[in-house]
Design an enzyme around this catalytic site. Structure first.
Site, mmCIF file in Angstrom:
data_model
loop_
_atom_site.group_PDB
_atom_site.id
_atom_site.type_symbol
_atom_site.label_atom_id
_atom_site.label_comp_id
_atom_site.label_asym_id
_atom_site.label_seq_id
_atom_site.Cartn_x
_atom_site.Cartn_y
_atom_site.Cartn_z
ATOM 1 N N TYR A 1 117.361 46.200 -33.805
ATOM 2 C CA TYR A 1 116.404 45.599 -32.878
ATOM 3 C C TYR A 1 115.392 44.686 -33.575
ATOM 4 C CZ TYR A 1 118.108 49.232 -29.721
ATOM 5 O OH TYR A 1 118.896 50.050 -28.955
ATOM 6 N N ARG B 1 114.762 54.591 -59.526
ATOM 7 C CA ARG B 1 114.392 55.008 -58.185
ATOM 8 C C ARG B 1 112.890 55.145 -57.987
ATOM 9 N NH1 ARG B 1 117.505 60.081 -55.774
ATOM 10 N NH2 ARG B 1 119.197 58.691 -56.365
ATOM 11 N N HIS C 1 122.907 47.938 -53.664
ATOM 12 C CA HIS C 1 122.235 49.249 -53.645
ATOM 13 C C HIS C 1 123.111 50.258 -52.897
ATOM 14 C CE1 HIS C 1 118.578 51.491 -54.467
ATOM 15 N NE2 HIS C 1 118.572 51.968 -53.239
#
Length: 759
Positions: A120, A30, A76
């Site tokens: 978007y 991570r 993931h």
């Protein structure tokens, strides 16, 4: 479970083991990047998923929601918002020096605004990302199963350039963190080439090739070279980064400063807010106004208060109190082998990249070698088919198991007219059989290809493959050839992303720190006369000019005047509180005199229970005497009374229930004190100690009550005061009251004021 049953595992050990597993997971999967490709797992999975979606740099865009969904579903298993935020950062050219994602739509801006929702926006890979992925189809790196075992993902990317240093990285793990600035890729390649030629290259020479970071937002690095060298040698350090600015001349001798580049990771909107706050609080009195005229580029306009202001001085002050200058801390803590965290030097990071590239080159070369061997084997079968075409067609047409028949057949030794037995690449016909691979290739051959199976074409392809195979053999058997090939590959990357390109041109320059002399704030203010007025309720204001102190001043209903003095805008105003603290205000920072002013308690942290005992000007070099109502006091230099913060400065230490009483400037050689019992004492000034802070010593002994007032005087001149009728009284001979400090004293002279005050 019985109470006396033994525990399966001690709680301490269980917690330790589980927390260690969590810590290792955070460090490896991570927070820390891999030194080989410079990526964390989430970024690596994003790029790999986009490659699987065929989102090439020259292809079309896909919805970001589709990309983040594929990453989350396939590789993931975390939140889609976290994945989208990570992808959006890879597309932000103000955060990433060489963007790895080409974004279409609102992906955020340098003001600090967040990207639009993933539904978007659209994205695809950039050419830099494709360079990191190049070689995945050629067995360049190892793959591992994804989280549910249904797919495979790469453990590390082939990485054609040192992405860790090129784009930098940051992250916080368990007990460790990393923060790596971005660098210029052209300079990194020069450093890699130098290390290839000389693995023992001195650090000085390496830093000469890689002089420092290259931030996406530009700016000027003013860190000394010695400090940069030490940072790169140890892997830890900091870089001092300033905004880039220039002077824009206006009409009639006026000018303004234009900030064109701001430091890395500074949100422009936050910077503008801070500059506005500086103007409001008058932290930098030289600055008059700030405007943001930015469009696609950065353009922050800073207007001085006067055209006579020194631009260097103004910017020097602003860089001290705002993010126009910051220190970027570097901590190159990375996974050096994909598993072990280590704080690495610049040399170690580049060495890890080069060793990775060598392994990638070996694996890709071996992969190509295997492909060539397979193709040569197939060509041998084609040659046999060409030489015995009629027999091959007969077997395919009539045999029930043509593959097995082709493999059993003993082929003749007939060679084409342009091909001798010495030129033949496979086992001589009649002395060997077709392999399964060759038989399958012949059976899968299209009929239309028969016309192309001509002698010259087969020989041409065979010769080319043999030549390539020999070159690969030489490459795999020679370290020097391998490093030469790696250098050639790096030069190809330099040609694509080097300094000659718009993307690769260096953005951050280097300069000498050039520390401008930082003057005191009062030295940068135009000197103007003011009259400071403070009411009994603590409302303070500064009226322009020197107004008569005995004139009429307006106050709020129920309030009245308490203090009035003449000053200048450059003066420091000292406020003495009954809590024994001194507070400092600059004359230029006081509210104007048109209204009723502002409460002092909004400007300084004066407690509500504390009263304002006195307001006076700071006079450098003078000495003051402070005393409490209990009768303890000492001498203190006036410069020790200045406070640097709103909290003020504690000077007189007080017991509970005791308040400060008086602060007077010393002008003579003796001190006169008077108590609430109207007894007066005169003693020599040198009997009082000079201190910076404390309770002090006893000034006068009181049987009951405490101190009323004190003053300083010259003994030979006597003592003067005004009686209740307003007449000036004078006592030239003070021998009757002259005694040692801390004695009781004697009754004050006849006509001494009833309020026990000297003034």
């Amino acid at each position: 479970m019985p109470l006396d049953a033994p525990l399966a595992e001690p709680l301490r050990r269980a917690l330790g083991e589980r927390y260690l597993q969590y810590a290792l997971s955070t460090i490896m999967h991570r927070a820390l990047p891999d030194a080989r490709d410079g990526l964390k797992p989430v970024h690596r999975r994003i790029l790999f998923a986009m490659r699987e979606l065929k989102l090439t740099a020259t292809g079309g865009f896909r919805k970001s929601a589709k990309i983040s969904g594929d990453v989350m579903g396939n590789y993931h298993p975390h939140g889609d918002s976290a994945i989208y935020d990570a992808m959006a950062r890879l597309a932000q050219d103000f955060n990433v020096r060489y963007p790895l994602v080409d974004g279409q739509g609102n992906f955020g801006n340098i003001d600090g605004d967040n990207p639009a929702a993933s539904r978007y926006t659209e994205a695809r890979l950039t050419a830099a990302a494709e360079a990191l992925l190049d070689g995945l189809a050629e067995n360049a790196v190892d793959f591992r199963p994804n989280y549910d075992g249904t797919l495979e993902e790469p453990i590390v990317l082939p990485a054609a350039f040192p992405n860790l240093l090129a784009n930098g990285s940051s992250g916080i793990a368990v007990g460790m963190a990393t923060n790596i600035p971005p660098h210029n890729l052209d300079e990194l390649i020069s450093g890699c080439q130098a290390l290839i030629k000389d693995p023992d290259l001195p650090d000085d020479d390496l830093v000469r090739l890689i002089p420092g970071p290259d931030f996406p937002t530009g700016g000027v690095i003013v860190e000394p070279r010695e400090s940069i060298l030490e940072s790169y040698r140890t892997g830890r350090g900091a870089f001092r980064l300033r905004a880039r600015w220039e002077i824009e001349e206006l009409t009639r001798g006026t000018w303004q400063v234009i900030v064109t580049e701001i430091p890395y990771q500074v949100a422009k909107s936050k910077l503008i807010e801070k500059l506005a706050e500086v103007i409001q609080l008058k932290k930098v009195p030289l600055l008059g106004d700030v405007r943001d005229e930015s469009a696609d580029d950065v353009r922050i306009v800073l207007e001085p208060r006067s055209k006579n202001v020194d631009p260097e001085q103004m910017m020097g002050m602003l860089m001290r109190v705002t993010d126009l200058e910051l220190r970027f801390s570097m901590n190159m803590n990375v996974l050096i082998d994909g598993r072990t965290p280590k704080v690495c030097s610049l040399r170690e990071v580049l060495r890890a990249f080069l060793d990775h590239r060598r392994l990638v080159l070996q694996r890709r070369s071996q992969h190509r070698l295997d492909k060539i061997d397979h193709r040569l084997e197939v060509l041998e079968g084609f040659i046999i088919a060409y030489l015995n075409l009629d027999r091959v067609i007969d077997i395919i047409r009539y045999d029930d198991a043509p593959r097995d028949a082709l493999m059993r057949e003993e082929w003749g030794r007939t060679f084409p007219r342009a091909m001798s037995e010495a030129d033949y690449v496979g086992p001589p016909p009649g002395e060997g059989e077709l392999s399964e691979v060759q038989a399958e290739a012949i059976l899968n051959m299209r009929l239309r290809s028969l016309r192309r199976l001509e002698e010259l074409e087969l020989r041409k392809e065979r010769d080319a493959l043999l030549k390539e195979r020999a070159a690969l053999d030489d490459l795999l058997n020679s370290d020097a050839r391998q490093w030469k090939r790696i250098g050639e590959e790096l030069e190809a990357v330099r040609k694509q992303f080097g300094k000659e390109t718009a993307l690769g041109k260096r953005r951050s320059d280097f300069a000498v720190a050039g520390e401008a002399e930082i003057l005191a704030p009062e030295a940068m203010i135009e000197r103007e006369p003011i009259t400071v007025v403070c009411s009994k309720m603590g409302w303070i204001r500064a009226m322009k000019g020197h107004v008569a102190l005995d004139g009429e001043f307006k106050f709020k209903d129920g309030d009245e005047g308490a203090f009035a003095l003449h000053a200048e805008t450059t003066d420091k105003i000292l406020i003495y509180g009954s809590n024994g603290r001194f507070y400092t205000l600059l004359g230029a920072n006081l509210p104007g005199g048109r209204g009723m002013g502002e409460p002092v308690r909004l400007m300084v942290d004066l407690p509500n229970e504390a009263q304002i005992l006195d307001i006076f000007l700071h006079q450098p070099g003078t000495r003051m005497i402070v005393a409490s109502a209990e009768g303890d006091g000492f001498i203190i230099p006036a410069d020790e009374l200045l406070a640097q913060t709103r909290a003020g400065k504690q000077v007189l230490n007080l017991r509970d229930g005791i308040k400060a009483l008086v602060c007077k400037t010393i002008t003579g050689d003796h001190i006169a004190t008077v108590g609430e019992n109207r007894k007066m004492l005169v003693f020599a000034l040198d009997e009082l100690p000079e201190m910076g802070r404390g309770k002090g010593v006893r000034l006068q002994k009181f049987k009951d009550g405490g101190l009323s007032d004190l003053t300083t005087l010259t003994l030979t001149e006597g003592l003067s005061w005004k009686d209740p009728a307003g007449r000036t009284r004078h006592e030239p001979d003070l021998s009757e009251w002259l005694a040692k400090r801390a004695t009781a004293g004697r009754m004050a002279p006849r006509g001494f004021p009833r309020d026990n005050r000297f003034a």
